[in-house]
Design a protein around this motif. Sequence first.
Motif, short mmCIF file in Angstrom:
data_model
loop_
_atom_site.label_atom_id
_atom_site.label_comp_id
_atom_site.label_asym_id
_atom_site.label_seq_id
_atom_site.Cartn_x
_atom_site.Cartn_y
_atom_site.Cartn_z
N TYR A 187 34.65 -17.41 -82.80
CA TYR A 187 33.95 -18.04 -81.69
C TYR A 187 33.97 -17.15 -80.45
O TYR A 187 32.99 -17.06 -79.73
CB TYR A 187 34.56 -19.41 -81.39
CG TYR A 187 34.46 -20.35 -82.57
CD1 TYR A 187 33.23 -20.85 -82.97
CD2 TYR A 187 35.58 -20.70 -83.31
CE1 TYR A 187 33.12 -21.68 -84.07
CE2 TYR A 187 35.48 -21.53 -84.40
CZ TYR A 187 34.25 -22.02 -84.78
OH TYR A 187 34.15 -22.83 -85.87
N ASP A 188 35.09 -16.48 -80.22
CA ASP A 188 35.16 -15.54 -79.10
C ASP A 188 34.19 -14.38 -79.30
O ASP A 188 33.53 -13.94 -78.36
CB ASP A 188 36.58 -15.00 -78.93
CG ASP A 188 37.57 -16.09 -78.55
OD1 ASP A 188 37.13 -17.10 -77.95
OD2 ASP A 188 38.76 -15.94 -78.87
N ASP A 189 34.12 -13.89 -80.55
CA ASP A 189 33.19 -12.80 -80.85
C ASP A 189 31.74 -13.25 -80.66
O ASP A 189 30.92 -12.50 -80.13
CB ASP A 189 33.40 -12.31 -82.29
CG ASP A 189 34.75 -11.69 -82.51
OD1 ASP A 189 35.41 -11.30 -81.52
OD2 ASP A 189 35.17 -11.59 -83.67
N ASP A 190 31.44 -14.48 -81.07
CA ASP A 190 30.09 -15.01 -80.89
C ASP A 190 29.72 -15.10 -79.41
O ASP A 190 28.61 -14.77 -79.01
CB ASP A 190 29.95 -16.38 -81.53
CG ASP A 190 29.96 -16.33 -83.05
OD1 ASP A 190 29.83 -15.21 -83.60
OD2 ASP A 190 30.11 -17.39 -83.68
N MET A 191 30.67 -15.56 -78.59
CA MET A 191 30.41 -15.68 -77.15
C MET A 191 30.22 -14.30 -76.53
O MET A 191 29.36 -14.12 -75.67
CB MET A 191 31.56 -16.42 -76.47
CG MET A 191 31.54 -17.90 -76.76
SD MET A 191 32.92 -18.83 -76.06
CE MET A 191 33.06 -18.19 -74.43
N ARG A 192 31.00 -13.32 -76.97
CA ARG A 192 30.87 -11.96 -76.43
C ARG A 192 29.51 -11.37 -76.79
O ARG A 192 28.83 -10.78 -75.95
CB ARG A 192 32.00 -11.08 -76.98
CG ARG A 192 32.01 -9.67 -76.42
CD ARG A 192 33.15 -8.85 -77.00
NE ARG A 192 33.12 -8.77 -78.45
CZ ARG A 192 32.37 -7.92 -79.15
NH1 ARG A 192 31.57 -7.08 -78.53
NH2 ARG A 192 32.42 -7.91 -80.46
N ILE A 193 29.09 -11.55 -78.03
CA ILE A 193 27.79 -11.04 -78.46
C ILE A 193 26.66 -11.76 -77.72
O ILE A 193 25.68 -11.14 -77.30
CB ILE A 193 27.64 -11.16 -79.99
CG1 ILE A 193 28.58 -10.17 -80.68
CG2 ILE A 193 26.20 -10.93 -80.43
CD1 ILE A 193 28.70 -10.36 -82.17
N ASP A 194 26.79 -13.07 -77.55
CA ASP A 194 25.78 -13.84 -76.82
C ASP A 194 25.67 -13.36 -75.38
O ASP A 194 24.56 -13.21 -74.84
CB ASP A 194 26.13 -15.33 -76.87
CG ASP A 194 24.98 -16.19 -76.40
OD1 ASP A 194 23.83 -15.93 -76.82
OD2 ASP A 194 25.24 -17.13 -75.61
N THR A 195 26.80 -13.08 -74.75
CA THR A 195 26.80 -12.56 -73.39
C THR A 195 26.12 -11.20 -73.33
O THR A 195 25.33 -10.92 -72.42
CB THR A 195 28.24 -12.45 -72.85
OG1 THR A 195 28.85 -13.75 -72.91
CG2 THR A 195 28.27 -11.96 -71.42
N LEU A 196 26.41 -10.35 -74.31
CA LEU A 196 25.77 -9.03 -74.34
C LEU A 196 24.26 -9.14 -74.54
O LEU A 196 23.49 -8.41 -73.91
CB LEU A 196 26.37 -8.18 -75.46
CG LEU A 196 27.75 -7.61 -75.22
CD1 LEU A 196 28.28 -6.96 -76.49
CD2 LEU A 196 27.73 -6.61 -74.09
N LEU A 197 23.84 -10.05 -75.41
CA LEU A 197 22.40 -10.20 -75.67
C LEU A 197 21.65 -10.74 -74.46
O LEU A 197 20.45 -10.47 -74.30
CB LEU A 197 22.17 -11.10 -76.87
CG LEU A 197 22.53 -10.50 -78.22
CD1 LEU A 197 22.38 -11.53 -79.32
CD2 LEU A 197 21.69 -9.28 -78.51
N HIS A 198 22.32 -11.48 -73.61
CA HIS A 198 21.68 -12.02 -72.41
C HIS A 198 21.90 -11.15 -71.18
O HIS A 198 21.53 -11.54 -70.08
CB HIS A 198 22.16 -13.45 -72.15
CG HIS A 198 21.62 -14.43 -73.13
ND1 HIS A 198 22.28 -14.74 -74.29
CD2 HIS A 198 20.46 -15.13 -73.15
CE1 HIS A 198 21.56 -15.62 -74.97
NE2 HIS A 198 20.45 -15.86 -74.30
N SER A 199 22.49 -9.99 -71.35
CA SER A 199 22.71 -9.10 -70.22
C SER A 199 21.38 -8.49 -69.77
O SER A 199 20.44 -8.36 -70.55
CB SER A 199 23.70 -8.00 -70.58
OG SER A 199 23.11 -7.08 -71.48
N PRO A 200 21.29 -8.10 -68.50
CA PRO A 200 20.02 -7.53 -67.99
C PRO A 200 19.60 -6.25 -68.71
O PRO A 200 18.41 -6.01 -68.89
CB PRO A 200 20.34 -7.24 -66.52
CG PRO A 200 21.51 -8.07 -66.18
CD PRO A 200 22.28 -8.27 -67.44
#
Length: 145
Positions: free
Chosen positions: A110-123
């Motif tokens: 779940y932490d990895d999923d949140m990290r990847i989601d944050t990266l995908l939504h980065s500018p």
Amino acid sequence: MARHTGHTAKGPSQRQLRVGELVRKELSDILTRGEVSDPELAGIIITIPEVRMTPDLRLATCLIMPLGGGDGKKIEKALNHSAKYLRGLVSRRLTMKYMPDLRFMLDTRYDDDMRIDTLLHSPTVARDLDRDDDGDDLGGRDEEE
């Protein structure tokens, strides 16, 4: 003649999944009832989302998550310290020829999923996706070359 090792490209067998779920259910029941008298685990709610079995059913890797954001490494260490005792409790509840050894690992999916989601939504990623939608080459080369 080649031996069948139990590993397939499709993933674990039905037997591995079934035994893993049985072990997961019994472990979660034991931990819920507080049958482990370890002071490190006192008052901590632990979930076991998955138990992965080896093809020979001799080793069970139990993925754990402390609820409420507790110290995961500390809980993982305490559970691995109590693994033989927990194995004995589970073996009394299940009828198996061999009871698998238990290993506990912190579940970080779940932490990895949140990290990847944050990266995908980065500018930066959004900018690159916009350039790709416009038809520009992502390699940085001109099409006239």
